[in-house]
Design a protein around this motif. Sequence first.
Motif, PDB file in Angstrom:
ATOM      1  N   LYS A  35       0.805  -1.228   0.000  1.00  0.00           N
ATOM      2  CA  LYS A  35       0.000   0.000   0.000  1.00  0.00           C
ATOM      3  C   LYS A  35       0.831   1.268   0.000  1.00  0.00           C
ATOM      4  O   LYS A  35       0.293   2.364  -0.123  1.00  0.00           O
ATOM      5  CB  LYS A  35      -0.867   0.056   1.279  1.00  0.00           C
ATOM      6  CG  LYS A  35      -2.088  -0.843   1.260  1.00  0.00           C
ATOM      7  CD  LYS A  35      -2.952  -0.571   2.484  1.00  0.00           C
ATOM      8  CE  LYS A  35      -3.364   0.867   2.656  1.00  0.00           C
ATOM      9  NZ  LYS A  35      -4.787   1.144   2.564  1.00  0.00           N
ATOM     10  N   SER A 122      -7.957  -0.886   4.301  1.00  0.00           N
ATOM     11  CA  SER A 122      -8.652  -0.848   3.024  1.00  0.00           C
ATOM     12  C   SER A 122      -7.649  -1.158   1.903  1.00  0.00           C
ATOM     13  O   SER A 122      -6.485  -0.777   1.982  1.00  0.00           O
ATOM     14  CB  SER A 122      -9.299   0.518   2.819  1.00  0.00           C
ATOM     15  OG  SER A 122      -8.358   1.556   3.028  1.00  0.00           O
ATOM     16  N   ASN A 124      -6.377  -0.257  -0.892  1.00  0.00           N
ATOM     17  CA  ASN A 124      -6.054   0.795  -1.867  1.00  0.00           C
ATOM     18  C   ASN A 124      -4.663   1.330  -1.535  1.00  0.00           C
ATOM     19  O   ASN A 124      -4.245   1.271  -0.379  1.00  0.00           O
ATOM     20  CB  ASN A 124      -7.067   1.938  -1.759  1.00  0.00           C
ATOM     21  CG  ASN A 124      -7.197   2.438  -0.329  1.00  0.00           C
ATOM     22  OD1 ASN A 124      -7.956   1.875   0.467  1.00  0.00           O
ATOM     23  ND2 ASN A 124      -6.431   3.463   0.011  1.00  0.00           N
ATOM     24  N   SER A 130     -11.040   4.414  -1.404  1.00  0.00           N
ATOM     25  CA  SER A 130     -11.223   3.044  -0.934  1.00  0.00           C
ATOM     26  C   SER A 130     -11.966   2.214  -1.975  1.00  0.00           C
ATOM     27  O   SER A 130     -12.840   2.728  -2.673  1.00  0.00           O
ATOM     28  CB  SER A 130     -12.005   3.049   0.379  1.00  0.00           C
ATOM     29  OG  SER A 130     -11.292   3.771   1.352  1.00  0.00           O
ATOM     30  N   GLU A 159     -16.065   3.060   5.311  1.00  0.00           N
ATOM     31  CA  GLU A 159     -15.359   2.236   6.273  1.00  0.00           C
ATOM     32  C   GLU A 159     -16.115   2.139   7.607  1.00  0.00           C
ATOM     33  O   GLU A 159     -17.030   2.918   7.876  1.00  0.00           O
ATOM     34  CB  GLU A 159     -13.959   2.811   6.530  1.00  0.00           C
ATOM     35  CG  GLU A 159     -13.021   2.723   5.348  1.00  0.00           C
ATOM     36  CD  GLU A 159     -13.219   3.853   4.351  1.00  0.00           C
ATOM     37  OE1 GLU A 159     -14.198   4.617   4.463  1.00  0.00           O
ATOM     38  OE2 GLU A 159     -12.376   3.964   3.442  1.00  0.00           O
ATOM     39  N   HIS A 211      -6.855  12.424   2.699  1.00  0.00           N
ATOM     40  CA  HIS A 211      -6.954  10.981   2.679  1.00  0.00           C
ATOM     41  C   HIS A 211      -8.124  10.678   1.761  1.00  0.00           C
ATOM     42  O   HIS A 211      -8.887  11.556   1.430  1.00  0.00           O
ATOM     43  CB  HIS A 211      -7.267  10.529   4.118  1.00  0.00           C
ATOM     44  CG  HIS A 211      -6.724   9.174   4.454  1.00  0.00           C
ATOM     45  ND1 HIS A 211      -5.410   8.963   4.735  1.00  0.00           N
ATOM     46  CD2 HIS A 211      -7.316   7.949   4.555  1.00  0.00           C
ATOM     47  CE1 HIS A 211      -5.221   7.674   5.018  1.00  0.00           C
ATOM     48  NE2 HIS A 211      -6.367   7.047   4.909  1.00  0.00           N
ATOM     49  N   TYR A 212      -8.281   9.431   1.346  1.00  0.00           N
ATOM     50  CA  TYR A 212      -9.441   9.036   0.525  1.00  0.00           C
ATOM     51  C   TYR A 212      -9.594   9.939  -0.703  1.00  0.00           C
ATOM     52  O   TYR A 212     -10.699  10.309  -1.081  1.00  0.00           O
ATOM     53  CB  TYR A 212     -10.751   9.131   1.319  1.00  0.00           C
ATOM     54  CG  TYR A 212     -10.756   8.531   2.702  1.00  0.00           C
ATOM     55  CD1 TYR A 212     -10.784   7.156   2.879  1.00  0.00           C
ATOM     56  CD2 TYR A 212     -10.760   9.347   3.821  1.00  0.00           C
ATOM     57  CE1 TYR A 212     -10.814   6.612   4.159  1.00  0.00           C
ATOM     58  CE2 TYR A 212     -10.794   8.804   5.101  1.00  0.00           C
ATOM     59  CZ  TYR A 212     -10.825   7.435   5.260  1.00  0.00           C
ATOM     60  OH  TYR A 212     -10.868   6.914   6.518  1.00  0.00           O
TER      61      TYR A 212
HETATM   62 MG    MG Z   1      -8.144   3.306   4.346  1.00  0.00          MG
END
Ligand code: MG
Length: 306
Positions: A35, A122, A124, A130, A159, A211-212
């Motif tokens: 990751k 997750s 990704n 995600s 999540e 993030h994301y």
């Molecule tokens: Mg995550």
Amino acid sequence: MLREGGLVAIATETVYGLAANALDEHAVARIFEAKARPFFDPLIVHIASRDWLNRLVSRVPAAAEKLAAAFWPGPLTMVLPKTDLVPDLVTSGLPSVAIRMPVHPQARELLQLVDLPLAAPSANPFGQLSPTCAQHVAETLGDRIDLILDGGPSQVGVESTVVFVTDDSVRILRHGGITREALERVVRVDDGATEVAETVAAPSPGMLPQHYAPRTSLKVLQDRAELADVSAQRIGALLLTVADNDPRFAAVEVLTTDGNLATAAANFFAALRRLDRQQVDVIVAYPFPDEGLGRALNDRLSRAAH
Ligand code: MG
Ligand code: TXA
């Protein structure tokens, strides 16, 4: 594969996870490597039985008992004091471990068959969107992992909710599939981040400001009037309902027909991924209602914004 230290992407009801044997430090290290995840970001450990909870956690506070009875199996992760069985790599050196019991039938069956706790973030690359179906995992991590178990599209779509549990209350570290309102029916929910910072010792990286995120720049507009300030030529829009559509949008993803937030959550990441491929200059979105799953969606939106 998992018993031999392999990396397997698995379906859960929230998002797809990248799983390895949580008790095997070498296998866990491969998760971080695949990751490109920083080692300061601890992993969630997935279990299917109470038996494993007792081996991984040194004390189960009363509030955790109540939460487990109410929400396990399901999209709730509890941060609890760890035993020596849990490798420090899993918790990034923290004295607490995040535990979750997923409800997805394939994940449950796998956990029972392998009879090991599985560490799974997750599936990704770090900081990106995600995955909510096997294809998403194949596109971004396919060549770096051993297997993808296709369990169909994730039903929840955001999540798990992560809570830090004390004797009689919780603090929400990350909004997710179990709403604050649902938690409040079972335990006291404390606000404020100061004590969390002290007890958890490091911030929960799902709380990192960015993030994301999609590759395309994403702006959260407070209302329709703010659209006038967007100067980009090609605008993509992520909308809760078609009522928010506008002639200026070159590409549109409408999450629901009726504004239902559970439906919006289930479609959220796949819709953002499709918009990210439309070669638009910017993606715009409006805040979701600040209640129920809308809180988790607003949290993901604000972290996706850049
Ligand atoms: Mg995550
Ligand atoms: O729904 C989910 O939770 C998915 C599926 C695969 O189960 N997993 C997931 O994992 O979202 P990940 O790694 O993307 O997010 C885990 C979150 C992070 O925000 C992490 O910082 C927090 O949980 N976390 C894990 N262990 C922790 C700990 N010991 N103390 C505080 N936060 C922790």
